[in-house]
Write a protein that holds these residues in place. Structure first.
Motif, PDB file in Angstrom:
ATOM      1  N   ARG A 151      50.794  57.389   8.331  1.00 28.50           N
ATOM      2  CA  ARG A 151      49.501  57.973   8.005  1.00 28.50           C
ATOM      3  C   ARG A 151      48.481  57.470   9.021  1.00 28.50           C
ATOM      4  O   ARG A 151      48.638  56.392   9.589  1.00 28.50           O
ATOM      5  CB  ARG A 151      49.069  57.543   6.591  1.00 28.50           C
ATOM      6  N   SER A 152      47.453  58.248   9.225  1.00 24.39           N
ATOM      7  CA  SER A 152      46.419  57.832  10.169  1.00 24.39           C
ATOM      8  C   SER A 152      45.607  56.693   9.569  1.00 24.39           C
ATOM      9  O   SER A 152      45.068  56.833   8.474  1.00 24.39           O
ATOM     10  CB  SER A 152      45.490  58.998  10.487  1.00 24.39           C
ATOM     11  N   ILE A 153      45.527  55.613  10.301  1.00 22.06           N
ATOM     12  CA  ILE A 153      44.749  54.446   9.883  1.00 22.06           C
ATOM     13  C   ILE A 153      43.599  54.301  10.871  1.00 22.06           C
ATOM     14  O   ILE A 153      43.792  54.446  12.085  1.00 22.06           O
ATOM     15  CB  ILE A 153      45.663  53.202   9.859  1.00 22.06           C
ATOM     16  N   ARG A 154      42.427  54.053  10.343  1.00 18.08           N
ATOM     17  CA  ARG A 154      41.248  54.004  11.216  1.00 18.08           C
ATOM     18  C   ARG A 154      40.521  52.676  11.163  1.00 18.08           C
ATOM     19  O   ARG A 154      39.434  52.540  11.698  1.00 18.08           O
ATOM     20  CB  ARG A 154      40.315  55.171  10.880  1.00 18.08           C
ATOM     21  N   LYS A 155      41.151  51.697  10.545  1.00 21.41           N
ATOM     22  CA  LYS A 155      40.582  50.340  10.510  1.00 21.41           C
ATOM     23  C   LYS A 155      41.748  49.357  10.644  1.00 21.41           C
ATOM     24  O   LYS A 155      42.699  49.407   9.838  1.00 21.41           O
ATOM     25  CB  LYS A 155      39.855  50.144   9.181  1.00 21.41           C
ATOM     26  N   LEU A 180      30.514  60.699  24.395  1.00 25.57           N
ATOM     27  CA  LEU A 180      30.653  62.153  24.494  1.00 25.57           C
ATOM     28  C   LEU A 180      30.685  62.791  23.111  1.00 25.57           C
ATOM     29  O   LEU A 180      30.087  63.838  22.883  1.00 25.57           O
ATOM     30  CB  LEU A 180      31.920  62.509  25.268  1.00 25.57           C
ATOM     31  N   ARG A 181      31.377  62.144  22.186  1.00 32.47           N
ATOM     32  CA  ARG A 181      31.450  62.678  20.819  1.00 32.47           C
ATOM     33  C   ARG A 181      30.063  62.715  20.187  1.00 32.47           C
ATOM     34  O   ARG A 181      29.728  63.644  19.465  1.00 32.47           O
ATOM     35  CB  ARG A 181      32.356  61.803  19.962  1.00 32.47           C
ATOM     36  N   GLY A 182      29.282  61.668  20.468  1.00 31.75           N
ATOM     37  CA  GLY A 182      27.941  61.590  19.900  1.00 31.75           C
ATOM     38  C   GLY A 182      27.068  62.748  20.331  1.00 31.75           C
ATOM     39  O   GLY A 182      26.177  63.181  19.605  1.00 31.75           O
ATOM     40  N   SER A 236      32.747  67.770  17.740  1.00 26.09           N
ATOM     41  CA  SER A 236      33.773  66.785  18.034  1.00 26.09           C
ATOM     42  C   SER A 236      34.662  66.499  16.833  1.00 26.09           C
ATOM     43  O   SER A 236      34.237  66.574  15.689  1.00 26.09           O
ATOM     44  CB  SER A 236      33.077  65.501  18.458  1.00 26.09           C
ATOM     45  N   MET A 237      35.945  66.103  17.103  1.00 23.88           N
ATOM     46  CA  MET A 237      36.837  65.656  16.032  1.00 23.88           C
ATOM     47  C   MET A 237      36.299  64.315  15.525  1.00 23.88           C
ATOM     48  O   MET A 237      36.368  64.012  14.361  1.00 23.88           O
ATOM     49  CB  MET A 237      38.250  65.447  16.550  1.00 23.88           C
ATOM     50  N   GLY A 238      35.773  63.482  16.445  1.00 24.64           N
ATOM     51  CA  GLY A 238      35.182  62.196  16.089  1.00 24.64           C
ATOM     52  C   GLY A 238      36.068  61.375  15.183  1.00 24.64           C
ATOM     53  O   GLY A 238      37.273  61.491  15.195  1.00 24.64           O
ATOM     54  N   ASN A 239      35.436  60.543  14.397  1.00 25.53           N
ATOM     55  CA  ASN A 239      36.184  59.847  13.378  1.00 25.53           C
ATOM     56  C   ASN A 239      36.230  60.781  12.182  1.00 25.53           C
ATOM     57  O   ASN A 239      35.226  61.025  11.529  1.00 25.53           O
ATOM     58  CB  ASN A 239      35.518  58.528  13.018  1.00 25.53           C
ATOM     59  N   GLN A 240      37.391  61.300  11.895  1.00 24.80           N
ATOM     60  CA  GLN A 240      37.481  62.398  10.945  1.00 24.80           C
ATOM     61  C   GLN A 240      37.323  61.954   9.508  1.00 24.80           C
ATOM     62  O   GLN A 240      37.283  62.774   8.610  1.00 24.80           O
ATOM     63  CB  GLN A 240      38.795  63.143  11.173  1.00 24.80           C
ATOM     64  N   ILE A 241      37.224  60.675   9.268  1.00 18.98           N
ATOM     65  CA  ILE A 241      37.013  60.220   7.902  1.00 18.98           C
ATOM     66  C   ILE A 241      35.521  60.148   7.594  1.00 18.98           C
ATOM     67  O   ILE A 241      35.064  60.613   6.570  1.00 18.98           O
ATOM     68  CB  ILE A 241      37.649  58.830   7.693  1.00 18.98           C
ATOM     69  N   SER A 245      48.986  53.399  12.894  1.00 20.28           N
ATOM     70  CA  SER A 245      48.522  54.015  14.142  1.00 20.28           C
ATOM     71  C   SER A 245      47.428  55.025  13.877  1.00 20.28           C
ATOM     72  O   SER A 245      47.252  55.504  12.752  1.00 20.28           O
ATOM     73  CB  SER A 245      49.704  54.692  14.850  1.00 20.28           C
ATOM     74  N   GLN A 246      46.714  55.309  14.936  1.00 20.56           N
ATOM     75  CA  GLN A 246      45.675  56.342  14.894  1.00 20.56           C
ATOM     76  C   GLN A 246      45.740  57.156  16.168  1.00 20.56           C
ATOM     77  O   GLN A 246      46.025  56.640  17.252  1.00 20.56           O
ATOM     78  CB  GLN A 246      44.278  55.720  14.777  1.00 20.56           C
ATOM     79  N   TRP A 247      45.481  58.412  16.028  1.00 19.88           N
ATOM     80  CA  TRP A 247      45.380  59.362  17.127  1.00 19.88           C
ATOM     81  C   TRP A 247      43.964  59.246  17.677  1.00 19.88           C
ATOM     82  O   TRP A 247      43.008  59.292  16.889  1.00 19.88           O
ATOM     83  CB  TRP A 247      45.565  60.748  16.538  1.00 19.88           C
ATOM     84  N   GLN A 248      43.773  59.144  18.957  1.00 22.85           N
ATOM     85  CA  GLN A 248      42.424  59.150  19.542  1.00 22.85           C
ATOM     86  C   GLN A 248      42.351  60.277  20.547  1.00 22.85           C
ATOM     87  O   GLN A 248      42.478  60.064  21.765  1.00 22.85           O
ATOM     88  CB  GLN A 248      42.115  57.800  20.212  1.00 22.85           C
ATOM     89  N   SER A 249      42.174  61.489  20.037  1.00 20.25           N
ATOM     90  CA  SER A 249      42.277  62.642  20.929  1.00 20.25           C
ATOM     91  C   SER A 249      41.061  62.815  21.832  1.00 20.25           C
ATOM     92  O   SER A 249      41.080  63.655  22.732  1.00 20.25           O
ATOM     93  CB  SER A 249      42.543  63.911  20.119  1.00 20.25           C
TER      94      SER A 249
HETATM   95  C1  FMN Z   1      46.106  66.835  17.817  1.00 25.29           C
HETATM   96  C2  FMN Z   1      45.538  65.809  16.875  1.00 25.29           C
HETATM   97  C3  FMN Z   1      44.362  65.187  17.187  1.00 25.29           C
HETATM   98  C4  FMN Z   1      43.826  64.211  16.357  1.00 25.29           C
HETATM   99  N1  FMN Z   1      42.694  63.536  16.733  1.00 25.29           N
HETATM  100  C5  FMN Z   1      42.211  62.551  15.961  1.00 25.29           C
HETATM  101  C6  FMN Z   1      41.080  61.785  16.376  1.00 25.29           C
HETATM  102  O1  FMN Z   1      40.540  61.977  17.462  1.00 25.29           O
HETATM  103  N2  FMN Z   1      40.604  60.822  15.558  1.00 25.29           N
HETATM  104  C7  FMN Z   1      41.203  60.553  14.356  1.00 25.29           C
HETATM  105  O2  FMN Z   1      40.744  59.671  13.641  1.00 25.29           O
HETATM  106  N3  FMN Z   1      42.318  61.246  13.929  1.00 25.29           N
HETATM  107  C8  FMN Z   1      42.830  62.228  14.708  1.00 25.29           C
HETATM  108  N4  FMN Z   1      43.940  62.929  14.313  1.00 25.29           N
HETATM  109  C9  FMN Z   1      44.602  62.587  13.039  1.00 25.29           C
HETATM  110  C10 FMN Z   1      44.433  63.661  11.963  1.00 25.29           C
HETATM  111  O3  FMN Z   1      43.122  63.674  11.493  1.00 25.29           O
HETATM  112  C11 FMN Z   1      45.434  63.345  10.844  1.00 25.29           C
HETATM  113  O4  FMN Z   1      46.741  63.390  11.368  1.00 25.29           O
HETATM  114  C12 FMN Z   1      45.325  64.324   9.688  1.00 25.29           C
HETATM  115  O5  FMN Z   1      44.091  64.198   9.036  1.00 25.29           O
HETATM  116  C13 FMN Z   1      46.443  64.086   8.665  1.00 25.29           C
HETATM  117  O6  FMN Z   1      46.410  62.739   8.180  1.00 25.29           O
HETATM  118  P1  FMN Z   1      47.618  61.734   8.385  1.00 25.29           P
HETATM  119  O7  FMN Z   1      47.782  61.473   9.861  1.00 25.29           O
HETATM  120  O8  FMN Z   1      47.222  60.495   7.628  1.00 25.29           O
HETATM  121  O9  FMN Z   1      48.857  62.357   7.832  1.00 25.29           O
HETATM  122  C14 FMN Z   1      44.490  63.884  15.143  1.00 25.29           C
HETATM  123  C15 FMN Z   1      45.707  64.516  14.837  1.00 25.29           C
HETATM  124  C16 FMN Z   1      46.228  65.445  15.695  1.00 25.29           C
HETATM  125  C17 FMN Z   1      47.571  66.075  15.375  1.00 25.29           C
END
Ligand code: FMN
Length: 222
Positions: A14-18, A69-71, A76-81, A146-150
């Motif tokens: 799952r995406s963790i942001r902290k 840039l996000r600001g 922006s996708m930013g911090n999606q939470i 882990s966290q995605w930082q797109s």
């Molecule tokens: C292409 C892509 C880009 C993403 N970019 C971000 C991002 O920049 N910041 C962030 O916090 N999460 C990012 N995410 C995570 C998604 O928000 C997350 O995978 C989704 O909400 C589902 O939650 P989960 O990862 O906990 O299953 C990204 C996910 C994908 C697939």
């Protein structure tokens, strides 16, 4: 590994942001990269390169570049939470891995595919996405989060990131994964129903979601 173990691993990512600042052993980082190395890639071009970033000053600089840039960008996708730009807190995580795609690997595509820009970009992106997901799953298998930082793939972030990390033009900046020990528990994940997304043989317009259904699912807390 049986299917249930595999599904547990998949659901557990799952995406963790902290993150905590506890370090990750080199051995774990090597194992994570080793898994990604085995990802499928178009024509087995293996176009990926991995930059492992542990240096605190570099981590902060990277986040400053993308947060600035996000600001300035409401879409922006930013911090999606939280809806805020990613907090510098993410730099507490001990490891960032920036994934690059080597555009010179295009010569590995057979025949006409190699001359087709669209095809090459699709192959490159899919190959890198495969490796990227393996990074996430491998991290999870080691008890890490882990966290995605797109934000790193924004074209307007490119010049500053290239200068900061010495990335040549022939490398495409794909995406960045942040890895560490979690300092938060993920919320419940909203999931689409399996019946709604699976279709058999011929399927027409009526089989798919309508605009309202898509809107209702996508309009969620970010
Ligand atoms: C292409 C892509 C880009 C993403 N970019 C971000 C991002 O920049 N910041 C962030 O916090 N999460 C990012 N995410 C995570 C998604 O928000 C997350 O995978 C989704 O909400 C589902 O939650 P989960 O990862 O906990 O299953 C990204 C996910 C994908 C697939």
């Amino acid at each position: 590994m049986n299917y249930n173990d595999f599904l547990d691993l998949v659901k557990g990512r799952r995406s963790i942001r902290k993150f905590k600042s506890d370090p990750i052993p080199d051995e774990y980082v090597n194992k994570i990269i080793e898994a990604a190395r085995w990802a499928p890639s178009g024509a087995n071009t293996q176009p990926w390169e991995f930059i492992i970033i542990r240096d605190q000053a570099l981590k902060v600089s990277i986040m400053k570049i993308i947060n600035a840039l996000r600001g300035s960008d409401k879409n922006s996708m930013g911090n999606q939470i939280t809806g805020e730009p990613d907090p510098p807190a993410v730099t507490k995580a001990p490891v960032f891995i920036l994934v690059l795609g080597d555009m010179r690997a295009r010569i590995g595509l057979p025949g006409k595919a190699g001359q087709d820009d669209r095809k090459w970009q699709s192959v490159l992106t899919s190959s890198l996405a495969s490796a990227f997901l393996y990074l996430h799953l491998a991290a999870r298998s080691l008890g890490l989060s882990s966290q995605w930082q797109s934000g790193v793939e924004r074209p307007d972030a490119g010049p500053a990131l290239r200068k900061l990390l010495g990335i040549p033009d022939y490398m495409q900046i794909y995406d960045m994964i942040v890895i560490g020990y979690p300092d938060m528990a993920p919320g419940e994940k909203r999931m689409r129903n399996i019946k709604e997304m699976v279709h058999y043989d011929f399927c027409g317009h009526n089989e798919f979601r309508n605009d309202e259904e898509i809107q209702s699912f996508c309009k969620r807390d970010r």
